[in-house]
Enzyme design. Structure first.
Site, mmCIF file in Angstrom:
data_model
loop_
_atom_site.group_PDB
_atom_site.id
_atom_site.type_symbol
_atom_site.label_atom_id
_atom_site.label_comp_id
_atom_site.label_asym_id
_atom_site.label_seq_id
_atom_site.Cartn_x
_atom_site.Cartn_y
_atom_site.Cartn_z
ATOM 1 N N GLY A 49 29.128 37.427 36.484
ATOM 2 C CA GLY A 49 29.060 38.097 35.182
ATOM 3 C C GLY A 49 29.018 37.052 34.079
ATOM 4 O O GLY A 49 29.194 35.847 34.327
ATOM 5 N N LYS A 55 35.800 37.592 34.893
ATOM 6 C CA LYS A 55 35.776 37.150 36.296
ATOM 7 C C LYS A 55 37.101 36.486 36.694
ATOM 8 O O LYS A 55 37.723 36.856 37.684
ATOM 9 C CB LYS A 55 34.625 36.142 36.538
ATOM 10 N N THR A 56 37.497 35.479 35.926
ATOM 11 C CA THR A 56 38.691 34.711 36.268
ATOM 12 C C THR A 56 39.932 35.597 36.208
ATOM 13 O O THR A 56 40.802 35.524 37.088
ATOM 14 C CB THR A 56 38.858 33.532 35.282
ATOM 15 N N SER A 123 27.080 32.422 37.898
ATOM 16 C CA SER A 123 25.998 32.525 38.900
ATOM 17 C C SER A 123 24.896 33.460 38.404
ATOM 18 O O SER A 123 24.725 34.554 38.947
ATOM 19 C CB SER A 123 26.547 32.945 40.265
HETATM 20 P P1 ADP Z 1 35.265 34.726 32.656
HETATM 21 O O1 ADP Z 1 36.043 34.123 33.799
HETATM 22 O O2 ADP Z 1 34.320 35.811 33.111
HETATM 23 O O3 ADP Z 1 34.609 33.714 31.774
HETATM 24 P P2 ADP Z 1 37.869 35.305 31.562
HETATM 25 O O4 ADP Z 1 38.566 36.060 32.671
HETATM 26 O O5 ADP Z 1 38.194 33.851 31.392
HETATM 27 O O6 ADP Z 1 36.298 35.536 31.731
HETATM 28 O O7 ADP Z 1 38.127 36.024 30.173
HETATM 29 C C1 ADP Z 1 38.027 37.408 30.010
HETATM 30 C C2 ADP Z 1 38.871 37.844 28.811
HETATM 31 O O8 ADP Z 1 38.709 39.252 28.621
HETATM 32 C C3 ADP Z 1 40.345 37.580 29.032
HETATM 33 O O9 ADP Z 1 40.915 37.144 27.812
HETATM 34 C C4 ADP Z 1 40.882 38.976 29.403
HETATM 35 O O10 ADP Z 1 42.235 39.156 29.061
HETATM 36 C C5 ADP Z 1 39.981 39.888 28.566
HETATM 37 N N1 ADP Z 1 39.843 41.261 29.075
HETATM 38 C C6 ADP Z 1 39.982 42.377 28.329
HETATM 39 N N2 ADP Z 1 39.806 43.495 29.077
HETATM 40 C C7 ADP Z 1 39.542 43.077 30.324
HETATM 41 C C8 ADP Z 1 39.276 43.770 31.548
HETATM 42 N N3 ADP Z 1 39.229 45.102 31.611
HETATM 43 N N4 ADP Z 1 39.023 43.017 32.641
HETATM 44 C C9 ADP Z 1 39.053 41.663 32.586
HETATM 45 N N5 ADP Z 1 39.308 40.963 31.468
HETATM 46 C C10 ADP Z 1 39.556 41.660 30.332
#
Ligand code: ADP
Length: 219
Positions: A49, A55-56, A123
């Site tokens: 995504g 994702k993390t 990805s």
């Molecule tokens: P990525 O790893 O995809 O770059 P992160 O997990 O680092 O994204 O960041 C996502 C952000 O979105 C975090 O601050 C998280 O708390 C927030 N967030 C809000 N709602 C959601 C949800 N439903 N699922 C996952 N993350 C969420």
């Protein structure tokens, strides 16, 4: 031959010159035995995504739940890998392809070791995700599309990267000036605008349970 693969499966593609005189060794311990001794079924949970989609966050929640169930896991995270294994790579299309190829091979080796692997990488290209899927046995690659609209990712901007990209300080940024190819048939699609991170993580657990991936393998 290219790259050792589980159950005799080869990495797809043409053998580069550097591997032509390399001979695969039969494993002393069959991968199925490694998994058996861990009392679990290996698989790769592939979170894909946009940056900031979640994702993390979701992969971390899933890993914690799996650990509570006594399962052995490893979380491969994009940022961490880019500090080590892939620190020589940038964000051109070619480097992104190589980044995912390496991560796919590592995920495959870890699954060979009997682990449940979680990978959190943008990805962006379908063909790269397909290559990783082809390394795995059918049913062992679980593609999880974290479906968060670009506008919401940009609003969250957890690392301030969208702001920098909009200011011209980062080029080739996925979703802005570099493409993201949505999965066409992911095993799971999680819409983070509709469900909390905890609910999304629970959906992954439910999927794994429904496919017996949380149960010990038959001896
Ligand atoms: P990525 O790893 O995809 O770059 P992160 O997990 O680092 O994204 O960041 C996502 C952000 O979105 C975090 O601050 C998280 O708390 C927030 N967030 C809000 N709602 C959601 C949800 N439903 N699922 C996952 N993350 C969420």
């Amino acid at each position: 031959m290219i790259g050792a693969c589980r159950h005799g499966r080869m990495s797809p593609g043409k053998a580069p010159m550097s591997t032509q005189n390399i001979f695969l060794q039969a494993p002393a311990i069959a991968p199925a035995n490694r998994a058996l001794r861990r009392h679990q079924r290996p698989c790769v949970l592939w979170f894909t995504g946009l940056s900031g989609s979640g994702k993390t966050t979701i992969a971390g929640l899933v890993e914690r739940r799996l650990a509570e169930l006594g399962l052995h896991t490893y979380l491969l995270d994009g940022d961490n890998v880019r500090h080590g294994l892939c620190r020589d790579l940038g964000f051109s299309d070619a480097d992104r392809v190589e980044n995912i190829r390496r991560v796919g091979e590592v995920a495959h080796l870890m699954a060979d070791a009997g682990l449940i692997v979680l990978s959190a990488f943008i990805s962006p290209f379908r063909s790269d995700r397909r290559l990783v899927r082809q390394l795995m046995e059918p049913g062992e690659f679980v593609e999880i599309f974290i479906d968060t609209p670009l506008g919401e990712c940009e609003r969250r901007d957890p690392k301030g990267l969208y702001k920098k990209a909009r200011a011209g300080q980062i080029g080739n940024f996925t979703g802005l000036d570099s493409p993201y190819e949505r999965p066409e048939q992911p095993e799971l699609r999680l819409a983070t605008l509709e469900e909390t991170a905890e609910q999304c993580a629970q959906r992954v657990l439910d999927y794994l349970a429904a496919r017996q991936l949380l149960a010990p393998p038959a001896a």
